[in-house]
Design an enzyme around this catalytic site. Structure first.
Site, PDB file in Angstrom:
ATOM      1  CB  THR A 123      -0.898  -0.014   1.256  1.00 38.70           C
ATOM      2  OG1 THR A 123      -1.525   1.258   1.406  1.00 38.70           O
ATOM      3  CG2 THR A 123      -0.090  -0.267   2.530  1.00 38.70           C
ATOM      4  CG  ASP A 124      -1.202   4.958  -0.928  1.00 38.23           C
ATOM      5  OD1 ASP A 124      -1.719   4.311   0.014  1.00 38.23           O
ATOM      6  OD2 ASP A 124      -1.823   5.812  -1.589  1.00 38.23           O
ATOM      7  CD  GLU A 125      -3.218   3.388   4.565  1.00 37.98           C
ATOM      8  OE1 GLU A 125      -2.948   3.241   5.768  1.00 37.98           O
ATOM      9  OE2 GLU A 125      -4.354   3.267   4.098  1.00 37.98           O
ATOM     10  CE1 TYR A 136      -3.241  -2.726   5.812  1.00 42.85           C
ATOM     11  CE2 TYR A 136      -3.229  -0.362   5.376  1.00 42.85           C
ATOM     12  CZ  TYR A 136      -3.232  -1.663   4.917  1.00 42.85           C
ATOM     13  OH  TYR A 136      -3.209  -1.920   3.567  1.00 42.85           O
ATOM     14  CE  LYS A 190       0.138  -4.616   3.021  1.00 43.69           C
ATOM     15  NZ  LYS A 190      -0.222  -5.958   2.468  1.00 43.69           N
TER      16      LYS A 190
HETATM   17  P1  NAD Z   1      -9.634  -7.329   2.544  1.00 47.59           P
HETATM   18  O1  NAD Z   1      -9.598  -7.066   4.013  1.00 47.59           O
HETATM   19  O2  NAD Z   1     -10.877  -7.054   1.783  1.00 47.59           O
HETATM   20  O3  NAD Z   1      -9.232  -8.831   2.259  1.00 47.59           O
HETATM   21  C1  NAD Z   1      -8.223  -9.491   2.943  1.00 47.59           C
HETATM   22  C2  NAD Z   1      -8.389 -10.991   2.728  1.00 47.59           C
HETATM   23  O4  NAD Z   1      -7.292 -11.662   3.408  1.00 47.59           O
HETATM   24  C3  NAD Z   1      -9.670 -11.558   3.305  1.00 47.59           C
HETATM   25  O5  NAD Z   1     -10.270 -12.450   2.382  1.00 47.59           O
HETATM   26  C4  NAD Z   1      -9.223 -12.304   4.557  1.00 47.59           C
HETATM   27  O6  NAD Z   1     -10.042 -13.421   4.874  1.00 47.59           O
HETATM   28  C5  NAD Z   1      -7.826 -12.741   4.149  1.00 47.59           C
HETATM   29  N1  NAD Z   1      -6.945 -12.991   5.301  1.00 47.59           N
HETATM   30  C6  NAD Z   1      -6.787 -12.222   6.414  1.00 47.59           C
HETATM   31  N2  NAD Z   1      -5.905 -12.803   7.256  1.00 47.59           N
HETATM   32  C7  NAD Z   1      -5.494 -13.956   6.650  1.00 47.59           C
HETATM   33  C8  NAD Z   1      -4.585 -14.979   7.016  1.00 47.59           C
HETATM   34  N3  NAD Z   1      -3.925 -14.951   8.172  1.00 47.59           N
HETATM   35  N4  NAD Z   1      -4.390 -15.991   6.144  1.00 47.59           N
HETATM   36  C9  NAD Z   1      -5.057 -16.029   4.962  1.00 47.59           C
HETATM   37  N5  NAD Z   1      -5.938 -15.111   4.584  1.00 47.59           N
HETATM   38  C10 NAD Z   1      -6.161 -14.083   5.417  1.00 47.59           C
HETATM   39  O7  NAD Z   1      -8.402  -6.497   1.958  1.00 47.59           O
HETATM   40  P2  NAD Z   1      -8.206  -5.808   0.534  1.00 47.59           P
HETATM   41  O8  NAD Z   1      -8.718  -4.423   0.603  1.00 47.59           O
HETATM   42  O9  NAD Z   1      -8.673  -6.718  -0.528  1.00 47.59           O
HETATM   43  O10 NAD Z   1      -6.611  -5.715   0.481  1.00 47.59           O
HETATM   44  C11 NAD Z   1      -5.842  -6.755  -0.109  1.00 47.59           C
HETATM   45  C12 NAD Z   1      -4.385  -6.361  -0.097  1.00 47.59           C
HETATM   46  O11 NAD Z   1      -4.205  -5.143  -0.802  1.00 47.59           O
HETATM   47  C13 NAD Z   1      -3.823  -6.103   1.306  1.00 47.59           C
HETATM   48  O12 NAD Z   1      -2.506  -6.623   1.345  1.00 47.59           O
HETATM   49  C14 NAD Z   1      -3.806  -4.592   1.432  1.00 47.59           C
HETATM   50  O13 NAD Z   1      -2.793  -4.168   2.311  1.00 47.59           O
HETATM   51  C15 NAD Z   1      -3.523  -4.186  -0.005  1.00 47.59           C
HETATM   52  N6  NAD Z   1      -4.003  -2.859  -0.417  1.00 47.59           N
HETATM   53  C16 NAD Z   1      -5.332  -2.526  -0.258  1.00 47.59           C
HETATM   54  C17 NAD Z   1      -5.786  -1.296  -0.723  1.00 47.59           C
HETATM   55  C18 NAD Z   1      -7.246  -0.894  -0.604  1.00 47.59           C
HETATM   56  O14 NAD Z   1      -7.587   0.230  -0.958  1.00 47.59           O
HETATM   57  N7  NAD Z   1      -8.143  -1.765  -0.149  1.00 47.59           N
HETATM   58  C19 NAD Z   1      -4.898  -0.395  -1.305  1.00 47.59           C
HETATM   59  C20 NAD Z   1      -3.537  -0.752  -1.437  1.00 47.59           C
HETATM   60  C21 NAD Z   1      -3.125  -2.005  -1.000  1.00 47.59           C
HETATM   61  O1  TDX Z   2     -16.951   6.236   7.527  1.00 43.42           O
HETATM   62  C1  TDX Z   2     -15.866   6.697   7.151  1.00 43.42           C
HETATM   63  N1  TDX Z   2     -15.723   8.038   6.999  1.00 43.42           N
HETATM   64  C2  TDX Z   2     -14.575   8.624   6.577  1.00 43.42           C
HETATM   65  O2  TDX Z   2     -14.498   9.862   6.457  1.00 43.42           O
HETATM   66  C3  TDX Z   2     -14.727   5.840   6.855  1.00 43.42           C
HETATM   67  C4  TDX Z   2     -14.830   4.348   7.013  1.00 43.42           C
HETATM   68  C5  TDX Z   2     -13.571   6.437   6.419  1.00 43.42           C
HETATM   69  N2  TDX Z   2     -13.474   7.782   6.291  1.00 43.42           N
HETATM   70  C6  TDX Z   2     -12.233   8.386   5.749  1.00 43.42           C
HETATM   71  C7  TDX Z   2     -10.934   7.909   6.329  1.00 43.42           C
HETATM   72  C8  TDX Z   2      -9.994   8.045   5.151  1.00 43.42           C
HETATM   73  O3  TDX Z   2      -9.506   9.365   5.055  1.00 43.42           O
HETATM   74  O4  TDX Z   2     -12.194   8.001   4.370  1.00 43.42           O
HETATM   75  C9  TDX Z   2     -10.869   7.757   3.942  1.00 43.42           C
HETATM   76  C10 TDX Z   2     -10.760   6.324   3.440  1.00 43.42           C
HETATM   77  O5  TDX Z   2     -10.915   5.467   4.552  1.00 43.42           O
HETATM   78  P1  TDX Z   2     -10.766   3.861   4.442  1.00 43.42           P
HETATM   79  O6  TDX Z   2     -11.731   3.335   3.442  1.00 43.42           O
HETATM   80  O7  TDX Z   2     -10.806   3.307   5.825  1.00 43.42           O
HETATM   81  O8  TDX Z   2      -9.330   3.726   3.758  1.00 43.42           O
HETATM   82  P2  TDX Z   2      -7.839   4.151   4.206  1.00 43.42           P
HETATM   83  O9  TDX Z   2      -7.707   4.255   5.674  1.00 43.42           O
HETATM   84  O10 TDX Z   2      -7.457   5.334   3.365  1.00 43.42           O
HETATM   85  O11 TDX Z   2      -7.040   2.830   3.728  1.00 43.42           O
HETATM   86  C11 TDX Z   2      -7.391   2.163   2.483  1.00 43.42           C
HETATM   87  O12 TDX Z   2      -6.483   2.487   1.462  1.00 43.42           O
HETATM   88  C12 TDX Z   2      -5.173   2.015   1.591  1.00 43.42           C
HETATM   89  C13 TDX Z   2      -7.439   0.652   2.684  1.00 43.42           C
HETATM   90  O13 TDX Z   2      -8.370   0.326   3.708  1.00 43.42           O
HETATM   91  C14 TDX Z   2      -6.074   0.113   2.997  1.00 43.42           C
HETATM   92  O14 TDX Z   2      -6.118  -1.314   3.072  1.00 43.42           O
HETATM   93  C15 TDX Z   2      -5.131   0.532   1.889  1.00 43.42           C
HETATM   94  O15 TDX Z   2      -3.825   0.157   2.223  1.00 43.42           O
END
Ligand code: NAD
Ligand code: TDX
Length: 330
Positions: free
Chosen positions: A119-121, A146, A150
């Site tokens: 992630t960019d975080e 988190y 990562k």
């Molecule tokens: P998500 O929470 O929707 O899915 C995570 C999945 O991993 C789930 O299916 C969960 O059951 C599984 N999991 C959790 N712990 C586990 C374990 N110990 N063993 C096996 N499986 C396990 O997450 P997501 O949003 O799909 O993110 C996927 C990946 O992408 C993560 O590595 C996250 O850091 C990265 N990422 C997410 C975003 C975003 O915006 N959502 C952005 C950048 C990077």
């Molecule tokens: O109800 C809400 N109201 C609100 O203002 C929620 C749930 C979030 N927010 C804000 C917090 C953040 O500034 O919205 C923005 C996005 O929030 P999230 O969806 O929780 O995402 P963020 O914390 O930015 O992280 C996401 O992007 C990077 C993913 O969850 C991570 O897994 C990924 O690494």
């Protein structure tokens, strides 16, 4: 080619499995997913020939057996929600750090290609007016349990490449949106609130900026890196989609035909990162990747339609998520 996709029952992983089955018929897919609260078999419904193994990436014996039978591992599995990591960091350490370590040891033993999803975080946050976006040379500076776990997982991958010659690449992507995203996350939470006639909830003033990318564009970039990326390299994935949270909520209100002021400000997230922004020029120039979803509003409209059409998928989780948020004043 046999690919092991960890976290393939989660949001981005399930979309990656679907894209792979659709576009790469020669690839045999096994998913390893613990089916935590964030994983759902239903996200893989209707797919032929995908094997789902329910188990943890931190289970060394299981991981060793599955990696031994694979040509490639794409590692999505993680605890992924910042707000949860503030309530209880322990599963983040276990899955994100110990799980990644366990996979790295297995790919090292069996000589299997590894792609790590991050992630960019990991880079911390930017000022609103900072002209420099994140690149692969930006120093790591994570803020939350988190993002720090990562960041640690990325550093493990880099060390396993350098010390043990593991064939790995890393991608750090910005905020994804699209179908199958858990209703705890910002965009699906507000969409499902609006479907329910509830006002969207904005943390603080709503001025925090996220760099939105459609999940299909993220996953196409992941395949481009697997196909043509250089081993040991880190590629940042982003689609120049910067928006503040207030703009996102107001676009959603417009899509739903609601008043622009029809939302509530709620308690802010402690340590809330101000702004993320990705410079994806390395990915674009070296690998020729381009995003296809360049119109955010139409990407959001399609996503709203998906949540309207798939209430059976999200409804079972909605009430519990809102109860949890209510306990923290959010
Ligand atoms: P998500 O929470 O929707 O899915 C995570 C999945 O991993 C789930 O299916 C969960 O059951 C599984 N999991 C959790 N712990 C586990 C374990 N110990 N063993 C096996 N499986 C396990 O997450 P997501 O949003 O799909 O993110 C996927 C990946 O992408 C993560 O590595 C996250 O850091 C990265 N990422 C997410 C975003 C975003 O915006 N959502 C952005 C950048 C990077
Ligand atoms: O109800 C809400 N109201 C609100 O203002 C929620 C749930 C979030 N927010 C804000 C917090 C953040 O500034 O919205 C923005 C996005 O929030 P999230 O969806 O929780 O995402 P963020 O914390 O930015 O992280 C996401 O992007 C990077 C993913 O969850 C991570 O897994 C990924 O690494």
């Amino acid at each position: 080619m046999r690919v092991l996709i960890t976290g393939g029952a989660g949001f981005i992983g399930a979309n990656f499995v679907r894209q792979t089955v659709r576009e790469r018929p020669g690839v045999a897919v096994t998913v390893l997913d613990a089916l935590t609260y964030a994983g759902d078999r239903a996200s893989l419904a209707g797919l032929e020939g995908v094997e789902l193994v329910v188990g943890s990436v931190a289970d060394a014996e299981l991981v060793d057996r599955l990696v031994a039978g694979s040509d490639l591992v794409v590692h999505f599995a993680a605890e992924s929600h910042n707000d949860n990591s503030l309530n209880d960091p322990s599963p983040f350490v276990q899955t994100n750090l110990v799980g990644t370590y366990t996979l790295l040891e297995a790919v090292r033993r069996h000589g299997v290609r590894f792609h790590h999803i991050s992630t960019d975080e990991v880079y911390g946050d930017l000022e609103l007016d900072d002209p420099a976006k994140f690149t692969d040379r930006t120093p790591y500076n994570p803020s939350s349990p988190y993002s720090s776990t990562k960041a640690g997982s990325d550093l493990l991958v880099r060390a396993w490449v350098r010390s043990f010659g593991v064939e790995a690449t890393i991608s750090n992507c910005s905020n994804n949106y699209g179908p199958y995203q858990h209703v705890e996350k910002f965009i699906p939470r507000q969409i499902t609130n609006l479907i329910d006639g509830v006002r969207p909830r904005l943390y603080g003033a709503g001025l925090n900026v996220r760099d939105w990318i459609h999940v299909e564009d993220h996953n196409a970039a992941v395949w481009a890196i697997i196909d043509s990326g250089r081993i040991g390299e880190t590629y940042l994935i982003g689609a120049d989609g910067e928006k503040n949270n207030l703009e996102v909520v107001q676009t959603l209100l417009e899509v739903f035909g609601r008043d622009a002021g029809d939302f509530d400000h709620v308690a802010d997230r402690p340590g809330h990162d101000l702004r993320y922004a990705i410079d994806a020029s390395k990915l674009r120039e070296e690998l020729g990747w381009e995003p296809r979803f360049t119109d955010f509003r139409s990407g959001l409209e399609t996503t709203v339609d998906w949540y309207r059409d798939n209430e059976a998928w999200w409804r079972p989780r909605k009430a519990a998520v809102e109860t949890k948020y209510a306990a923290t004043g959010q």
